[in-house]
Design a protein around this motif. Structure first.
Motif, short mmCIF file in Angstrom:
data_model
loop_
_atom_site.label_atom_id
_atom_site.label_comp_id
_atom_site.label_asym_id
_atom_site.label_seq_id
_atom_site.Cartn_x
_atom_site.Cartn_y
_atom_site.Cartn_z
N GLN A 36 0.83 -1.21 0.00
CA GLN A 36 0.00 0.00 0.00
C GLN A 36 0.86 1.25 0.00
OE1 GLN A 36 -2.21 -0.79 3.59
NE2 GLN A 36 -4.11 -1.16 2.47
N ASN A 37 1.88 1.27 0.86
CA ASN A 37 2.73 2.46 0.96
C ASN A 37 3.48 2.69 -0.34
OD1 ASN A 37 1.90 2.69 3.54
ND2 ASN A 37 3.80 1.95 4.48
N ARG A 84 -2.57 5.44 -19.51
CA ARG A 84 -1.95 6.71 -19.87
C ARG A 84 -2.78 7.30 -21.01
NH1 ARG A 84 4.34 7.11 -21.20
NH2 ARG A 84 4.48 6.76 -18.95
N HIS A 144 -5.61 10.21 -16.32
CA HIS A 144 -4.64 9.30 -15.71
C HIS A 144 -5.40 8.49 -14.67
CE1 HIS A 144 -1.10 7.71 -13.85
NE2 HIS A 144 -1.39 8.28 -12.70
N ARG A 159 1.13 3.85 -3.11
CA ARG A 159 0.71 5.22 -2.84
C ARG A 159 1.81 6.19 -3.26
NH1 ARG A 159 -0.84 7.37 3.06
NH2 ARG A 159 1.07 6.24 3.52
N GLY A 173 1.82 7.22 -6.66
CA GLY A 173 0.73 8.10 -7.06
C GLY A 173 -0.55 7.36 -7.37
N TRP A 174 -0.66 6.11 -6.94
CA TRP A 174 -1.83 5.32 -7.28
C TRP A 174 -2.83 5.33 -6.14
CZ3 TRP A 174 0.83 0.49 -9.90
CH2 TRP A 174 1.63 0.97 -10.96
N ILE A 175 -4.07 5.03 -6.49
CA ILE A 175 -5.16 5.16 -5.52
C ILE A 175 -5.74 3.79 -5.20
CG2 ILE A 175 -7.45 6.15 -5.15
CD1 ILE A 175 -6.59 8.50 -6.89
N GLU A 176 -5.87 3.54 -3.91
CA GLU A 176 -6.44 2.25 -3.50
C GLU A 176 -7.96 2.30 -3.55
OE1 GLU A 176 -6.07 -1.04 0.11
OE2 GLU A 176 -5.79 1.08 0.58
N VAL A 177 -8.55 1.25 -4.11
CA VAL A 177 -10.00 1.15 -4.15
C VAL A 177 -10.43 -0.12 -3.42
CG1 VAL A 177 -10.20 2.38 -6.34
CG2 VAL A 177 -10.00 -0.11 -6.34
N LEU A 202 -5.17 2.71 -10.29
CA LEU A 202 -5.81 2.25 -9.07
C LEU A 202 -5.38 0.82 -8.73
CD1 LEU A 202 -8.14 0.50 -10.60
CD2 LEU A 202 -9.37 2.66 -10.55
N PHE A 203 -5.53 0.48 -7.47
CA PHE A 203 -5.17 -0.88 -7.06
C PHE A 203 -6.11 -1.33 -5.95
CE2 PHE A 203 -2.99 -0.12 -2.96
CZ PHE A 203 -2.73 1.24 -3.03
N GLU A 204 -6.19 -2.65 -5.82
CA GLU A 204 -7.00 -3.21 -4.75
C GLU A 204 -6.29 -4.42 -4.17
OE1 GLU A 204 -11.08 -4.24 -5.70
OE2 GLU A 204 -11.53 -4.70 -3.59
N LEU A 205 -6.42 -4.58 -2.86
CA LEU A 205 -5.92 -5.77 -2.18
C LEU A 205 -7.14 -6.49 -1.64
CD1 LEU A 205 -3.34 -3.58 -0.48
CD2 LEU A 205 -2.62 -5.65 -1.62
N GLU A 214 7.23 2.50 -16.83
CA GLU A 214 6.75 3.21 -15.64
C GLU A 214 6.21 2.18 -14.64
OE1 GLU A 214 3.77 6.24 -16.48
OE2 GLU A 214 3.43 6.48 -14.33
#
Lengths: 799, 341
Positions: free
Chosen positions: A501-502, A604, A573, A505, A508-512, A576-579, A622
């Motif tokens: 997560q860290n 992108r 842009h 983040r 620059g990605w957002i957790e959903v 996003l990511f999810e766990l 990237e």
């Protein structure tokens, strides 16, 4: 349940409504809302008519001087014949509105300005009288808000009853709670009917075939009724409680249910074939047209009321049309029964049919209240329909209702569980307030008799709750738990989750967080093979939507859909990511396999932010960089091996994430075909990582090695090689060939413009010896070896 | 060759002019060489002293040395001046538009509930609670029966259930973890079990998926008062030290006594507003003393041991922190929303 307070007040003296609501709520009967019925009189005030003069221009009108604030007189023109000096009256001043919404304005009436209006009962919405103004009680305080002086309308409490408190689904039940909290005696309505004529048993026989399903069945007969609409008091009462009026017979059964919590049913005696009432299980193939006009097929687990021939009611839920009381009904048979809660619940659930009756039977009715309700209903029906109550009741019993009668309670145990310091006498008094009898308290144990209506009380803990809730949870102390030192541990996956997560983040990605449902078609869209294990999804049997019919075996479809939705929002842009867990069918009978996965999706767009990430860095790199940093954050020696076995990855732009010999994930561009299927029309890359597998790897803090104080020597090499030659292989070869003193080799430039089909790769080699300064000759020799190797193995020409 | 004092003075004067006139460090070095270098003029004077009459030697020598020192000083001063000038020029030439944004991507965001989860973990781990997890797809036994909710129990209606093929359910609460964790363990122990739970309810105020935390502790004397204590401390850790709680009697099949936990509405400070439906309180979760039947299901002797359990949604705290009006904003995946939090 809706509780009109005026009605409740007939049963027991009530405190202020706010206090009542607060105590009931604190004690477990949650008051969801307090509804005010009747007109809103809060804008009106009490005025004193100081003087009444005849209107100068109209004999029939009066000009009143009315005091509202002391020493201040308002002139109000009034047309009522009964207005007079010295009266206290209801005044609507100019600028306010009457309860029906009519605005009151300052106006000239026949040349005289009137500053408001003196109201009649009808104008206030509290009566029909419009012949004159309403004269208030002399004790009314001048200037007081009218709603404080006139009790118009009512308060209705909307109470949420928890499933254990079936006894509170009635006025009697609520009155008992009020009594437990505030004290006070409960006034019961008149119950016993006046009997006349032949015994009821002459006309009807009752039998219980299904004795597990029915504990007790009581019937009373009222002969010679005249079915008609109910008097207004009865209609109003039912409506206030949220029920609709039907006719006087049905209305009485509903009223008594609301009073005592005992559901009743009325049959037309004439419809009963063979004068017989049988409580039995439905037989296969039976069906019944019910009072709502629908015909339902019955199941052998359903309990029915039948006559000699056929079912006439679905027990405890709804009556049948064939025995309905109607205009022609002369004799009414009133049923009051105690059915087994689980049976009623089963059928109500199966048919999706929840009625006032089933609601109460499921929660259990008072086993001792069955006869009382029958009596009360017979009495009222006779009263309202002009009928005569037949002599005696007819009844039958099934098995005895399994209900605890006595509970032993140790007062010390009360204090041990609650953390209180209550005296035994106080415990007793708190129990007695709820009708729990203390039979014996000599031995240090309290022997308590549970009242028949409290079927929910069976264990000492149940009584402890009764003590606590009437004592008040807020009066129980608040303490810090004592105990031995206990090590706190956490699951192995928590550390990698935090690190991932860290790391993402920081990219620059957002957790959903998304719902775990997919459509099996999503897996087709991912181009998964027919035998891919991720095809073994579990079906959700009652999904909210067709598209959400299965539990996801991959997070990717959910995330690709979110990407699409965010692109639709004109975001350029999207990263996003999810766990979350993914699910897969296990061996027969075992719980499905659940694994924790990370999935990230990045796009992108055309409006790419060139300042943030220069254009010459392709999206793949990237994302690959992000993966490398993430794996470094995890402290794992991961290798990104060219190529991916995943059919949703681009065959030419993807890597597997490999640790040791295990592939733990993938990263790469999304396959263009898959992107199209999910409606994504911009470059898109994904990361997938099996976090359950990562969590199972040993986590070790990196070890220390000595740092050399000797100077570094750097050499740069530019090599021209075939364009298709993977640079990674060259780098690896350099590292192997560079000798013991080569401590680092990196690629720092790549250039395609030298010659057709060739690419120039620039490497920086860093040399250092642990103990001494390296000589130029030593370094040159190592570099020469590398150059020679590059020529032989890769056809590389030095530039 | 004789050297006169006046000539020395002229030489010094000339050097001073040239030093002052040197435009840069390079020119200054040349000037210095001309006068003070081995072949420079002042050095020439000093070299010529030997040829002077002895009576003049001392005087001329002293004066020549003094002149040399003064010139050296002038050179040093001029060098410092020139260096300063050059630094200033270099500084003034390096002028960036510092209002341009920093390079690289802006920081991303963790999900608000993840942040709440971390706070929760800090609180409980420091108080000796271990974190435990359980399956999201559960058996009916763990989700209902072992929690004292047999098949025909009306309490099952309190939770709309998603049924999964194979006779499983999506867990409707984290309470099954209580059973799984307690079974086969010997008290004393303390646990929290956070995770996703599911209810088949798609109304606007609810979400079919949400995240819950289950906490439980069993020991010989742990009491309802201790339960109130840990929940007060937790609430204040999560929502601020002025948080007020209300415990009111309620019903859960797996606790006895049971309570609902409300916290005082932070929007109206308990006065009553739209958020709290005019009640002044906002529902937070449920709690109680573990039902003896549940302890028995876990092979723990209820005559010897007692314990408490509590459960609440984590979204409520996240929504309060960020002023989110609806729970669905947390699970819609709308980056315009999550990018703010």
């Amino acid at each position: 349940m809706r509780v009109p307070l005026r009605w409740l007040a007939e049963w027991i003296a009530l405190p202020d409504v706010a206090e009542l609501a607060e105590r009931l709520t604190a004690g477990g009967l949650e008051v969801d809302a307090i509804e005010r019925t009747g007109p809103d009189l809060s804008a009106l005030q009490v005025g004193l008519v100081r003087e009444r003069l005849t209107h100068p221009n109209a004999d029939r009108l009066s000009l009143c001087k009315v005091e509202i604030r002391s020493g201040e007189l308002r002139e109000i023109v009034c047309g009522a014949p009964n207005v007079d000096a010295g009266q206290k009256v209801a005044v609507a001043l100019a600028g306010t509105r009457l309860p029906d919404g009519t605005p009151i304005k300052k106006s000239k009436i026949r040349g005289v300005t009137s500053e408001g209006m003196i109201c009649s009962a009808r104008e206030l919405g509290i009566g029909e009288d419009q012949d004159g103004i309403l004269v208030l009680d002399e004790a009314a305080e001048v200037g007081a808000r009218l709603d404080r002086v006139l009790s118009a309308g009512d308060h209705v409490l909307e109470i949420a009853i928890t499933p254990n408190r079936g006894d509170c689904t009635s006025m009697l039940g609520i009155a008992r709670e009020v009594s437990a909290h505030f004290g006070g005696r409960i006034e019961l309505p008149e119950v016993s009917p006046e009997e006349s004529g032949p015994a009821a048993s002459r006309d009807v026989r009752i039998s219980i075939d299904d004795s597990e399903g029915c504990y007790h069945y009581v019937a009373r007969l009222v002969r010679g009724v005249k079915v008609a609409s109910s008097p207004s008091w009865l209609v109003e009462r039912l409506e206030a409680a949220g029920l609709r009026s039907i006719h006087n017979v049905v209305d009485v059964t509903n009223l008594v249910m609301l009073e005592f919590g005992q559901p009743l049913h009325a049959f037309d005696l004439a419809a009963l074939q063979g004068g017989e009432v049988r409580v039995r299980a439905a037989t296969a193939g039976e069906s019944l047209e019910m009072l709502d006009g629908q015909t339902r097929s019955l199941d052998v687990a359903d309990l029915v009321i039948a006559d000699a021939e056929r079912p006439i009611a679905l027990a405890g839920i709804m009556g049948g049309s064939n025995s309905e009381v109607g205009d022609d009904t002369r004799d009414v048979l009133i049923e009051s029964a105690h059915f087994a809660p689980a049976r009623i619940r089963h059928t109500a659930r199966r048919l999706g049919l929840a009625t006032e009756a089933s609601y109460r039977f499921e929660r259990g009715v008072d086993r001792a209240g069955v006869e009382r309700a029958a009596h009360r209903a017979a009495r009222l029906i006779a009263e309202l329909t002009g009928g005569r109550v037949a002599t005696g009741l007819v009844e039958a019993r099934g098995v005895t209702c399994p209900q605890v009668d006595q509970i032993e309670l140790e007062p010390a145990r009360v204090n041990r569980l609650l953390g209180t310091d209550l005296a035994a006498s106080e415990v007793c008094s708190l129990l007695k307030r709820q009708g729990i009898e203390i039979l014996d308290q000599d031995t240090g144990h309290l022997r308590c008799r549970v009242p028949s209506h409290r079927a929910d009380l069976a264990l000492p803990e149940d009584l402890i709750e009764e003590v606590a809730r009437i004592y008040g949870y807020d009066r129980i102390p608040t303490t810090l738990q004592e105990g031995p030192l206990i090590d706190a541990t956490r699951p192995a996956s928590w550390r990698p989750v935090e690190l991932v997560q860290n790391s993402l983040r920081a990219e620059g990605w957002i957790e959903v967080a998304s719902f775990p449902f997919i459509d099996p078609q999503d897996l087709d869209h991912l181009q998964l093979d027919a035998d891919d294990p991720r095809r073994e999804t579990l079906a959700v049997l009652n999904p909210l939507a067709d598209r959400e019919s299965h539990l996801r075996s991959s997070l990717l479809p959910s995330l690709l859909r979110l990407v699409r939705e965010n692109l639709n929002r004109q975001l350029d842009h999207v990263a996003l990511f999810e766990l979350a867990r993914v699910f897969r069918v296990s061996k027969r009978g075992e719980l499905p396999e659940e694994r924790l996965w990370l999935t990230a999706v990045v796009t992108r767009g055309e409006e790419h932010d060139l300042w943030a990430v220069p254009e010459h860095v392709p999206l793949f790199f990237e994302v690959k960089g992000a993966v490398e940093r993430m794996m470094a954050a995890l402290g794992l020696p991961a290798v990104l091996r060219a190529g991916s076995a995943q059919p949703y990855c681009h065959p030419g732009a993807a890597c597997s994430i490999v640790i040791g010999r295990r592939i733990l994930g993938e990263t790469g561009e999304l396959h263009p075909e898959v992107a199209t299927r999910f409606g994504i029309d911009v470059p898109c890359a994904v990361i997938e990582l099996d976090l359950s597998a990562v969590a199972s790897l040993p986590a070790q803090a990196p070890g220390y090695h000595d740092v050399s104080k000797q100077p570094l020597v750097r050499r740069d090499l530019a090599v021209l090689v075939d364009q298709r030659q993977p640079a990674g292989e060259i780098l690896e070869a350099i590292r192997k060939r560079g000798g013991a003193n080569l401590i680092a080799a990196t690629l720092f430039d790549r250039y395609e413009g030298v010659s057709e089909g060739k690419v120039s790769l620039a490497f920086r080699l860093t040399f250092q010896h642990a103990e001494r300064t390296l000589t130029d000759a030593e370094v040159s020799k190592a570099v020469d070896r590398v150059v020679q190797m590059l020529g032989q193995r890769f056809g590389g020409e030095l530039r | 060759m004789g050297v006169e004092i006046p000539k020395l003075e002229a030489l010094e004067e000339e050097a001073r002019r040239e030093i002052d006139g040197s435009a840069n460090l390079q020119a200054l070095v040349a000037v210095r060489a001309r006068y003070l270098g081995r072949k420079g003029s002042v050095s020439g004077v000093l070299r010529g002293i030997g040829r002077l009459a002895p009576d003049k030697r001392t005087r001329v020598g002293q004066q020549a040395n003094a002149a040399k020192q003064r010139i050296e000083e002038l050179v040093v001063q001029r060098r410092q001046a020139l260096e300063q000038g050059e630094h200033a020029r270099a500084l003034s030439e390096h002028q960036l538009d510092v209002s341009l944004p920093g390079a690289g991507r802006a920081l991303g965001h963790l999900h608000p509930v993840s942040l709440v989860m971390r706070d929760m973990e800090r609180f409980f781990c420091s108080r000796g609670f271990s974190i435990e997890e359980g399956p999201e797809v559960e058996t009916e036994y763990y989700n209902f029966d072992a929690l004292n909710m047999p098949a025909e129990h009306p309490a099952r209606d309190m939770q709309d259930t998603f049924w999964v093929e194979g006779g499983f359910v999506l867990r409707t609460h984290t309470s099954p973890v209580q059973i799984r964790t307690m079974t086969g363990r010997k008290p004393p122990f303390r646990f929290v079990a956070p995770g996703r739970v599911y209810r088949r309810d798609a109304s606007p105020r609810h979400s079919a998926m949400f995240q819950q935390i289950e906490g439980f502790a069993v020991d010989e004397r742990v009491s309802f008062a201790d339960l109130k204590g840990v929940l007060y401390a937790f609430a204040r850790h999560m929502m601020g030290t002025d948080t007020a709680l209300r415990f009111r009697a309620s019903y859960f099949p797996f606790t006895e006594p049971s309570a609902e936990i409300d916290f005082r509405c932070v929007f109206c400070n308990g006065e009553g507003c739209a958020t709290c439906s005019q009640s002044g309180w906002i529902e937070w979760g449920g709690c109680g003393m573990i039902h003896p039947q549940v302890l028995r299901s876990c092979e723990i002797d209820p005559a010897r041991y007692q314990g408490y359990a509590f459960g609440m949604g984590l979204e409520r705290v996240a929504m309060l922190r960020h002023g989110l009006p609806q729970i669905r904003l947390l699970y819609d995946g709308d980056l315009r929303v999550l990018d703010q939090l």
